[in-house]
Design a protein around this motif. Structure first.
Motif, PDB file in Angstrom:
ATOM      1  N   GLY A  16     117.941  -3.058  69.132  1.00  0.00           N
ATOM      2  CA  GLY A  16     116.896  -3.073  68.107  1.00  0.00           C
ATOM      3  C   GLY A  16     116.914  -4.350  67.293  1.00  0.00           C
ATOM      4  N   VAL A  17     118.121  -4.790  66.886  1.00  0.00           N
ATOM      5  CA  VAL A  17     118.251  -6.045  66.132  1.00  0.00           C
ATOM      6  C   VAL A  17     117.766  -7.230  66.973  1.00  0.00           C
ATOM      7  CG1 VAL A  17     119.916  -7.674  65.135  1.00  0.00           C
ATOM      8  CG2 VAL A  17     120.116  -5.227  64.640  1.00  0.00           C
ATOM      9  N   PHE A  20     114.001  -7.240  67.176  1.00  0.00           N
ATOM     10  CA  PHE A  20     113.430  -7.628  65.883  1.00  0.00           C
ATOM     11  C   PHE A  20     113.517  -9.144  65.696  1.00  0.00           C
ATOM     12  CE2 PHE A  20     114.404  -8.439  61.293  1.00  0.00           C
ATOM     13  CZ  PHE A  20     113.101  -8.291  60.824  1.00  0.00           C
ATOM     14  N   TRP A  21     114.654  -9.741  66.053  1.00  0.00           N
ATOM     15  CA  TRP A  21     114.817 -11.191  65.922  1.00  0.00           C
ATOM     16  C   TRP A  21     113.905 -11.928  66.898  1.00  0.00           C
ATOM     17  CZ3 TRP A  21     119.763 -13.979  64.181  1.00  0.00           C
ATOM     18  CH2 TRP A  21     120.256 -13.380  63.004  1.00  0.00           C
ATOM     19  N   ALA A  23     110.986 -10.853  67.982  1.00  0.00           N
ATOM     20  CA  ALA A  23     109.631 -10.751  67.419  1.00  0.00           C
ATOM     21  C   ALA A  23     109.474 -11.712  66.243  1.00  0.00           C
ATOM     22  CB  ALA A  23     109.368  -9.313  66.978  1.00  0.00           C
ATOM     23  N   SER A  24     110.521 -11.841  65.423  1.00  0.00           N
ATOM     24  CA  SER A  24     110.476 -12.779  64.294  1.00  0.00           C
ATOM     25  C   SER A  24     110.367 -14.213  64.800  1.00  0.00           C
ATOM     26  CB  SER A  24     111.736 -12.624  63.429  1.00  0.00           C
ATOM     27  OG  SER A  24     111.843 -11.314  62.902  1.00  0.00           O
ATOM     28  N   GLY A  68     120.349 -12.703  67.936  1.00  0.00           N
ATOM     29  CA  GLY A  68     120.260 -11.297  67.569  1.00  0.00           C
ATOM     30  C   GLY A  68     121.281 -10.457  68.291  1.00  0.00           C
ATOM     31  N   ILE A 150     115.497 -13.097  57.161  1.00  0.00           N
ATOM     32  CA  ILE A 150     115.425 -12.162  58.296  1.00  0.00           C
ATOM     33  C   ILE A 150     116.758 -11.437  58.462  1.00  0.00           C
ATOM     34  CG2 ILE A 150     115.187 -12.021  60.810  1.00  0.00           C
ATOM     35  CD1 ILE A 150     113.158 -14.336  60.587  1.00  0.00           C
ATOM     36  N   THR A 154     117.573  -7.462  58.147  1.00  0.00           N
ATOM     37  CA  THR A 154     118.315  -6.770  59.202  1.00  0.00           C
ATOM     38  C   THR A 154     119.418  -5.894  58.614  1.00  0.00           C
ATOM     39  OG1 THR A 154     117.904  -8.603  60.741  1.00  0.00           O
ATOM     40  CG2 THR A 154     119.683  -7.081  61.297  1.00  0.00           C
ATOM     41  N   GLY A 157     117.942  -3.001  56.728  1.00  0.00           N
ATOM     42  CA  GLY A 157     117.394  -2.040  57.687  1.00  0.00           C
ATOM     43  C   GLY A 157     118.475  -1.170  58.296  1.00  0.00           C
ATOM     44  N   TYR A 161     118.939   2.827  58.149  1.00  0.00           N
ATOM     45  CA  TYR A 161     119.131   3.581  59.400  1.00  0.00           C
ATOM     46  C   TYR A 161     120.319   4.521  59.287  1.00  0.00           C
ATOM     47  CZ  TYR A 161     119.961   4.453  64.369  1.00  0.00           C
ATOM     48  OH  TYR A 161     120.152   5.055  65.588  1.00  0.00           O
TER      49      TYR A 161
END
Length: 367
Positions: A16-17, A20-21, A23-24, A68, A150, A154, A157, A161
């Motif tokens: 997931g991390v 996300f990175w 996509a960033s 990431g 970012i 993370t 987040g 979670y």
């Protein structure tokens, strides 16, 4: 290859991390290409470093993907585990310096390799040129600050979670708890036996350490059986399962209890050495309709409400009366497949009224 449920969950977080990175990084690639020209009062799309946009986008995805995965793995498998017992601000401080150093390294290696390698090597003073281009340049500084933000998102987040179960968190983001609605759930109330006596013997601090170890040893059994931790209430834990075919077919709630029992027994030497005792516990299972929704103003929580919860709590009181470690209601028992019940020993405790309830129930002890 079988992986422990906790490790599988941690790998899921690392993935997931990483996504996300990535996509960033993709978003930043577009952002870096958009430039505002004050003279003409317009935006133009220019790819830096004389690259094609495809190559520039790929570079901005590869770096965050590597960063990431490596950074997320270190954060989740090492830092979060080792710093769990430290203060929040110490946790933030260590993570800040870790990510600062990690991002400095990434933002040095990747631009050097893809953008500035030839320019640095051909300079009269390569070291000064590298320092100027890779660290002191406003573009590089902006990049570092952006990735620190970012990284902070993370970490926060991951903290969110850990507070909510994955399915609960997804439902929360989708707004499913904004309006209360009914759901069918199976609940297990489990608490430590003789907790008052143990607390007096160990002292409150040492007793709290015992609870932390005790609840920690439940993690894999709960994850293995797809349970969701709803609440910790003192020395008691409340776990729930959705009433669906897969849960009932594989007897996951009952499996959870006996896996917890086995997990604690496997740590017998540890408990005896550290606390001088092996924790014993009792539990009750019941199922039915409950209302779930978000409640609170200053402190918001996802709350289940309904007679089922009160009933299960009252059922657990009967464990001591009938000297049972596990009690289940007839309502739940009727939903379980008979062929799977053969491996358990059932003892009907009779029809009884529970404190605060007018309707009588049939309860069973299970071993």
């Amino acid at each position: 290859m079988y992986l422990q449920s906790k490790i599988r969950a941690q790998l899921f977080l690392v993935i997931g991390v990483t996504l996300f990175w990535m996509a960033s990084g993709a978003f930043m690639a577009f952002y870096k290409c958009v430039n505002y020209i004050p003279a003409s009062d317009e935006f133009i799309f220019v790819v830096p470093n004389q690259l094609s946009f495809g190559s520039f986008l790929l570079i901005n995805i590869i770096g965050p993907a590597v960063g990431g995965f490596i950074g997320g793995s270190i954060l989740i498998f090492r830092l979060s585990e080792n710093l769990r017992k430290r203060s929040y601000w110490y946790y933030v401080f260590v993570n800040f310096w870790f990510f600062l150093g990690f991002i400095l390294v990434l933002n040095t290696i990747i631009p050097y390799w893809f953008y500035y390698r030839e320019e640095i090597h051909s300079a009269n003073d390569p070291l000064a040129m590298a320092l100027d281009l890779l660290i002191l340049d406003p573009y590089a500084l902006r990049n570092i600050v952006t990735w620190l933000v970012i990284a902070w998102i993370t970490v926060q987040g991951l903290n969110i979670y850990e507070k909510y179960a994955p399915t609960t968190l997804i439902s929360l983001f989708l707004g499913r708890y904004h309006r209360p609605h009914e759901v069918s759930r199976i609940f297990m109330f489990l608490d430590l036996s003789d907790s008052t006596t143990i607390a007096e013997r160990l002292g409150h601090i040492h007793f709290f350490d015992l609870l932390k170890d005790f609840f920690s040893d439940m993690t894999d059994p709960i994850l293995d059986t797809q349970g969701e931790i709803y609440q910790y209430i003192g020395d008691e834990i409340v776990v729930s399962w959705p009433v669906r075919r897969s849960v009932l077919k594989h007897m996951q709630p009952l499996e959870c209890f006996f896996r917890i029992e086995k997990s604690v027994q496997n740590k017998e030497a540890y408990y005896l050495e550290k606390y001088g005792l092996l924790p014993k516990f009792k539990a009750a299972f019941h199922s039915g309709e409950v209302v779930v929704g978000e409640i609170g103003v200053i402190k918001r929580e996802i709350v289940y409400s309904g007679d089922i919860l009160n009933t299960t709590s009252r059922m657990m009181e009967q464990c001591k009366v009938y000297k049972q470690k596990l009690i289940i209601s007839n309502e739940l028992l009727e939903k379980l497949p008979e062929n799977e019940l053969d491996k358990y020993c059932l003892a009907e405790l009779g029809e009884m009224g529970l404190r605060g309830k007018t309707k009588k129930m049939i309860l069973y002890g299970i071993s």
